[in-house]
Design a protein around this motif. Structure first.
Motif, PDB file in Angstrom:
ATOM      1  N   ARG A  22      46.021   6.813 -82.087  1.00 48.62           N
ATOM      2  CA  ARG A  22      47.142   7.664 -82.268  1.00 48.62           C
ATOM      3  C   ARG A  22      47.749   8.386 -80.922  1.00 48.62           C
ATOM      4  O   ARG A  22      48.064   9.529 -80.699  1.00 48.62           O
ATOM      5  N   ASP A  23      47.782   7.638 -79.869  1.00 48.70           N
ATOM      6  CA  ASP A  23      48.594   7.996 -78.741  1.00 48.70           C
ATOM      7  C   ASP A  23      49.919   7.074 -78.407  1.00 48.70           C
ATOM      8  O   ASP A  23      49.917   5.810 -78.314  1.00 48.70           O
ATOM      9  N   ARG A  24      51.012   7.683 -78.851  1.00 48.57           N
ATOM     10  CA  ARG A  24      52.293   7.188 -78.538  1.00 48.57           C
ATOM     11  C   ARG A  24      52.469   6.837 -77.279  1.00 48.57           C
ATOM     12  O   ARG A  24      53.343   5.955 -77.045  1.00 48.57           O
ATOM     13  N   ARG A  25      52.058   7.493 -76.303  1.00 44.74           N
ATOM     14  CA  ARG A  25      52.275   6.996 -74.845  1.00 44.74           C
ATOM     15  C   ARG A  25      51.698   5.587 -74.627  1.00 44.74           C
ATOM     16  O   ARG A  25      52.482   4.822 -73.862  1.00 44.74           O
ATOM     17  N   LEU A  26      50.665   5.260 -75.234  1.00 47.02           N
ATOM     18  CA  LEU A  26      50.265   3.838 -75.146  1.00 47.02           C
ATOM     19  C   LEU A  26      51.413   2.782 -75.798  1.00 47.02           C
ATOM     20  O   LEU A  26      51.436   1.778 -75.033  1.00 47.02           O
ATOM     21  N   ILE A  27      51.782   3.360 -76.888  1.00 50.27           N
ATOM     22  CA  ILE A  27      52.877   2.450 -77.406  1.00 50.27           C
ATOM     23  C   ILE A  27      54.194   2.237 -76.259  1.00 50.27           C
ATOM     24  O   ILE A  27      54.463   1.007 -76.078  1.00 50.27           O
ATOM     25  N   ASP A  28      54.259   3.022 -75.961  1.00 56.20           N
ATOM     26  CA  ASP A  28      55.563   3.163 -74.909  1.00 56.20           C
ATOM     27  C   ASP A  28      55.115   2.313 -73.912  1.00 56.20           C
ATOM     28  O   ASP A  28      56.038   1.624 -73.105  1.00 56.20           O
ATOM     29  N   GLN A  29      53.782   2.301 -73.190  1.00 57.98           N
ATOM     30  CA  GLN A  29      53.374   1.521 -72.188  1.00 57.98           C
ATOM     31  C   GLN A  29      53.299   0.142 -72.375  1.00 57.98           C
ATOM     32  O   GLN A  29      53.860  -0.590 -71.735  1.00 57.98           O
ATOM     33  N   VAL A  30      53.093  -0.124 -73.573  1.00 60.56           N
ATOM     34  CA  VAL A  30      52.981  -1.532 -73.814  1.00 60.56           C
ATOM     35  C   VAL A  30      54.467  -2.039 -74.212  1.00 60.56           C
ATOM     36  O   VAL A  30      54.589  -3.092 -73.775  1.00 60.56           O
ATOM     37  N   VAL A  31      55.130  -1.437 -74.893  1.00 58.30           N
ATOM     38  CA  VAL A  31      56.438  -1.911 -75.018  1.00 58.30           C
ATOM     39  C   VAL A  31      57.298  -2.121 -73.507  1.00 58.30           C
ATOM     40  O   VAL A  31      57.866  -3.220 -73.302  1.00 58.30           O
ATOM     41  N   ALA A  32      56.946  -1.107 -72.627  1.00 57.94           N
ATOM     42  CA  ALA A  32      57.628  -1.377 -71.246  1.00 57.94           C
ATOM     43  C   ALA A  32      57.082  -2.657 -70.586  1.00 57.94           C
ATOM     44  O   ALA A  32      57.915  -3.477 -69.692  1.00 57.94           O
ATOM     45  N   HIS A  33      55.832  -2.883 -70.749  1.00 52.99           N
ATOM     46  CA  HIS A  33      55.104  -4.029 -70.126  1.00 52.99           C
ATOM     47  C   HIS A  33      55.489  -5.272 -70.670  1.00 52.99           C
ATOM     48  O   HIS A  33      55.966  -6.114 -69.992  1.00 52.99           O
ATOM     49  N   CYS A  34      56.028  -5.190 -71.905  1.00 57.39           N
ATOM     50  CA  CYS A  34      56.272  -6.510 -72.716  1.00 57.39           C
ATOM     51  C   CYS A  34      57.821  -6.800 -72.323  1.00 57.39           C
ATOM     52  O   CYS A  34      58.036  -7.976 -72.072  1.00 57.39           O
ATOM     53  N   GLU A  35      58.557  -5.557 -72.172  1.00 60.57           N
ATOM     54  CA  GLU A  35      59.894  -6.063 -71.723  1.00 60.57           C
ATOM     55  C   GLU A  35      60.069  -6.677 -70.452  1.00 60.57           C
ATOM     56  O   GLU A  35      60.998  -7.346 -70.098  1.00 60.57           O
ATOM     57  N   GLY A  36      59.140  -6.497 -69.551  1.00 66.73           N
ATOM     58  CA  GLY A  36      58.875  -7.308 -68.304  1.00 66.73           C
ATOM     59  C   GLY A  36      58.679  -8.649 -68.381  1.00 66.73           C
ATOM     60  O   GLY A  36      58.632  -9.411 -67.261  1.00 66.73           O
ATOM     61  N   LEU A  37      58.010  -9.086 -69.489  1.00 67.59           N
ATOM     62  CA  LEU A  37      57.536 -10.530 -69.760  1.00 67.59           C
ATOM     63  C   LEU A  37      58.247 -11.325 -70.698  1.00 67.59           C
ATOM     64  O   LEU A  37      58.220 -12.756 -70.673  1.00 67.59           O
ATOM     65  N   VAL A  38      59.094 -10.822 -71.507  1.00 65.49           N
ATOM     66  CA  VAL A  38      59.739 -11.360 -72.535  1.00 65.49           C
ATOM     67  C   VAL A  38      61.219 -11.137 -72.369  1.00 65.49           C
ATOM     68  O   VAL A  38      61.778  -9.889 -72.449  1.00 65.49           O
TER      69      VAL A  38
END
Length: 334
Positions: A22-38
């Motif tokens: 239930r940590d929305r910050r982790l969702i934001d971190q994963v999205v940002a990381h994936c944007e640098g890969l895809v």
């Protein structure tokens, strides 16, 4: 450190904001990381049960190369089911591959594939480079309810614990399951049942627990099927009879040392039938989801290699129990 974009041109990220962490910050971190890969990333936040499966089912038509799951084992199972059902009949090389990032309570599938590797390293390794490394994972089809299971399904103790845990609305996370286990174990009574593997009865009599699947772990910590391999084309079953006490079982399943004990049956096969023979309702669960159907029999069939999953080149963990299906056959373990 984010690496250069690799083989995946288009990805779908399915996030469950109601998962265990239930940590929305982790969702934001994963999205940002994936944007640098895809180069192209579509993001969906699930809104209801079954939403993840619906989104995953559309990934093939949307030409996604990969579906990234951010959630627990329940969300991962939904995505796996959507991909597997849509992929049946499609060329293997055209199916979107799945990778899951842990945001739940148990996170057993992540542990199965990546052990304790940090999620950033996992995404870098899986999405970078020219060619992905895939494992084509088996799933289980539960015929009576037409459901696909990813980690496992079973009856008895695990299902009864889930039933108690679901009533504990004021307790969250692993504490809820620990309290439910303690409550169930204090007055647990085996049921009368029968288990068959490929038409042969392997157990008949008192049953404490039945677990069938391709994954070694359940609830992220219990090694119920320690010799199971997720891509060997078969499912494993462990049946614990009435000879073993539930308190003893809880400790032994931490490392798989329940195997070989009196009253424990461990087999491998393609079709399994689990029955309750005393006329009562069979408590049953799959991937941590409780089923309350008023039935006394379930049939589980293996669906070999239906789910492409991004994975490390070498499966985590030592020993033949973690080797590929081909390696196990060569070693005589299978």
């Amino acid at each position: 450190m984010v690496t250069e974009p690799g083989w995946a041109a288009r990805a779908l990220l399915i996030a469950n904001p109601r998962a265990g962490a239930r940590d929305r910050r982790l969702i934001d971190q994963v999205v940002a990381h994936c944007e640098g890969l895809v180069p192209h990333l579509d993001v969906v936040h699930t809104e209801y049960q079954g939403h993840a499966e619906e989104c995953a089912a559309g990934a093939f038509a949307a030409h996604h190369d990969v579906v990234i799951v951010l959630g627990g084992d329940g969300t991962t199972r939904e995505v796996a089911s959507g991909l597997a059902r849509t992929g049946l009949g499609q060329p293997a090389g055209k199916r979107p591959a799945m990778i899951n990032i842990p945001l739940g309570t148990g996170n057993s599938f992540y542990q199965e594939i990546w052990a304790d590797a940090p999620w950033r390293e996992v995404l870098d390794q899986a999405l970078s480079g020219e060619h992905p490394h895939l494992r084509r994972v088996d799933m289980a089809h539960i015929r009576e309810i037409d459901v696909l299971a990813l980690l496992g399904a079973g009856s008895g103790l695990v299902a009864d614990v889930l039933e108690v845990a679901n009533r504990m609305v004021d307790v969250r996370g692993r504490d809820r399951y620990q309290q439910a286990v303690a409550q169930v174990m204090s007055a647990y009574a085996p049921y009368e049942g029968r288990v068959s593997v490929d038409g042969e009865v392997v157990h008949e009599g008192p049953v404490v627990l039945v677990n069938i699947g391709g994954g070694r772990y359940r609830a992220g910590r219990f090694k119920l099927l320690p010799h199971s391999v997720i891509d060997d084309g078969l499912l494993d079953v462990c049946v614990v009879g009435g000879q073993m006490g539930v308190r003893e079982l809880a400790g032994l399943t931490r490392d798989g040392s329940h195997i070989g004990r009196p009253g424990v049956v461990y087999e491998r096969g393609s079709r399994f039938v689990v029955e309750r023979t005393d006329g009562g309702r069979l408590s049953f669960e799959h991937d941590g989801e409780l089923r309350t159907c008023d039935v006394s029999r379930y049939t589980i069939d293996v669906l070999p290699a239906v789910l492409p999953v991004l994975a490390p080149p070498t499966p985590p963990g030592p020993g033949p129990a973690h080797a590929s299906g081909a390696a196990r056959l060569a070693e005589g373990v299978a």
